[in-house]
Write an enzyme that holds these catalytic residues in place. Structure first.
Site, PDB file in Angstrom:
ATOM      1  N   SER A 120       0.818  -1.212   0.000  1.00  0.00           N
ATOM      2  CA  SER A 120       0.000   0.000   0.000  1.00  0.00           C
ATOM      3  C   SER A 120       0.853   1.263   0.000  1.00  0.00           C
ATOM      4  O   SER A 120       0.315   2.364  -0.082  1.00  0.00           O
ATOM      5  CB  SER A 120      -0.931   0.004   1.219  1.00  0.00           C
ATOM      6  OG  SER A 120      -0.189  -0.129   2.415  1.00  0.00           O
ATOM      7  N   HIS A 141      -2.565  -3.116  -5.758  1.00  0.00           N
ATOM      8  CA  HIS A 141      -3.008  -2.757  -4.417  1.00  0.00           C
ATOM      9  C   HIS A 141      -4.515  -2.975  -4.312  1.00  0.00           C
ATOM     10  O   HIS A 141      -5.311  -2.164  -4.770  1.00  0.00           O
ATOM     11  CB  HIS A 141      -2.638  -1.293  -4.131  1.00  0.00           C
ATOM     12  CG  HIS A 141      -3.061  -0.811  -2.788  1.00  0.00           C
ATOM     13  ND1 HIS A 141      -3.275   0.520  -2.508  1.00  0.00           N
ATOM     14  CD2 HIS A 141      -3.323  -1.482  -1.627  1.00  0.00           C
ATOM     15  CE1 HIS A 141      -3.642   0.654  -1.256  1.00  0.00           C
ATOM     16  NE2 HIS A 141      -3.678  -0.546  -0.701  1.00  0.00           N
ATOM     17  N   GLU A 153      -5.727  -0.659  -7.293  1.00  0.00           N
ATOM     18  CA  GLU A 153      -4.813   0.422  -7.652  1.00  0.00           C
ATOM     19  C   GLU A 153      -3.571  -0.225  -8.260  1.00  0.00           C
ATOM     20  O   GLU A 153      -2.860  -0.966  -7.592  1.00  0.00           O
ATOM     21  CB  GLU A 153      -4.453   1.235  -6.402  1.00  0.00           C
ATOM     22  CG  GLU A 153      -3.639   2.474  -6.691  1.00  0.00           C
ATOM     23  CD  GLU A 153      -3.306   3.260  -5.421  1.00  0.00           C
ATOM     24  OE1 GLU A 153      -3.151   4.487  -5.515  1.00  0.00           O
ATOM     25  OE2 GLU A 153      -3.205   2.628  -4.333  1.00  0.00           O
ATOM     26  N   ASN A 191      -3.313   6.040  -0.535  1.00  0.00           N
ATOM     27  CA  ASN A 191      -2.822   6.340   0.815  1.00  0.00           C
ATOM     28  C   ASN A 191      -2.177   7.715   0.927  1.00  0.00           C
ATOM     29  O   ASN A 191      -2.093   8.265   2.030  1.00  0.00           O
ATOM     30  CB  ASN A 191      -1.865   5.249   1.280  1.00  0.00           C
ATOM     31  CG  ASN A 191      -2.638   4.028   1.745  1.00  0.00           C
ATOM     32  OD1 ASN A 191      -3.620   4.152   2.462  1.00  0.00           O
ATOM     33  ND2 ASN A 191      -2.218   2.858   1.321  1.00  0.00           N
TER      34      ASN A 191
END
Length: 298
Positions: A120, A141, A153, A191
């Protein structure tokens, strides 16, 4: 190359969820973990999640049986990837561990195998540099819970080939997910945006701006979020949140990503959220009630 055999490294929350999704879409899945007990736990979780799908009439009992038959387990990494077309690494969010795994994967997996990471926040370029096939390394991800969340992702490393990117985009669609491509910068997109919000929510709690319930209620009702940032932090794992913020702070060299002291202290105390039974809230097995931790009650 047609991708049919998929190996998943790590049978934890993300790993077993990724295995579930690939197996449900008729791929041959090998779930790899050095801990045999963790493998059995992972299979048990997959079975329970399939039962939930049966209860919602999304699949039949016969389909559940076939899905589980699509999954085999291995405790030896080399054995687990020897016929893989794609490997998805889903080990703990620890750079040193992931670098070691990618070195092992590079030595053990077939030459044409694509190596993906579910990281991540850790640099795909750095993971790729641990191999002799950087053009075949990419980020996938997934979001938790994997069987439910639609997004994957996809992160291109510096050397990732356009062929590999295109293959993973199409593969993501095959397993019922929506791919979104990001470049290899700290935290990628998800993130880089999410973690500062969570961190700011924790700062707001630490500074007494509002209590746990108010912070989460304001963000749910005022911003349309399905879950408040403090509850979400518990769900992700406060240790994971801390680790990602540290990657962001180091990667960008900016104090705006500095983890809140309260977050660091909670992790040091082992108060990690759902996984430890307590974070900003208390989690009791079998209970759906959201109870604020006694440490944050007025």
């Amino acid at each position: 190359m047609m991708i049919k055999n998929v190996s998943i490294i790590g049978a934890g929350t993300m790993g077993n969820g990724i295995a579930h999704v690939f197996a449900q879409h008729h791929f041959n899945v090998t779930l790899v973990d050095i801990d045999g007990e963790q493998l059995q736990k992972g299979l048990s979780i997959i079975s329970k999640n399939l039962d939930r799908q049966i209860a919602k009439a999304l699949i039949s009992q016969e389909q559940k049986t076939k899905i589980l038959e699509n999954i085999k387990t291995k405790t030896n990494l080399s054995d687990g990837v020897e016929t893989a077309h794609l490997v998805v690494e889903a080990a703990s969010e620890n750079e040193t561990l992931k670098l070691k795994i990618f070195q092992q994967l590079d030595a053990a997996a077939p030459q044409d195998c694509i190596l993906a990471s579910n990281t991540s926040s850790i640099s795909i370029t750095k993971l790729a540099a641990a191999t002799q096939r950087p053009e075949q390394v990419i980020g996938m991800h997934f979001m938790n819970p994997v069987p439910v969340m639609q997004l994957v992702e996809i992160i291109n490393g510096y050397a990732t080939s356009s062929y590999v990117t295109g293959s993973i985009v199409e593969l993501s669609k095959q397993i019922g997910k929506t791919p979104a491509i990001a470049s290899d910068y700290p935290g990628f997109v998800a993130n880089r945006i999410l973690m500062p919000m969570i961190n700011e929510a924790i700062y707001s709690l630490q500074e007494g701006v509002a209590d746990v319930t108010s912070i989460d209620t304001i963000m749910k009702l005022g911003m349309g979020h399905p879950m408040g940032p403090l509850q979400l932090a518990d769900f992700i794992g406060l240790d994971v949140c801390l680790s990602i913020l540290q990657v962001l702070q180091k990667g960008f060299g900016s104090p705006k990503y500095a983890p809140c002291t309260l977050l660091a202290n909670m992790v040091a105390a082992g108060q990690l959220g759902v996984k430890s039974g307590e974070g900003f809230y208390v989690y009791t097995p079998g209970s759906k009630d959201l109870v604020v931790s006694s440490k944050f009650r007025k």
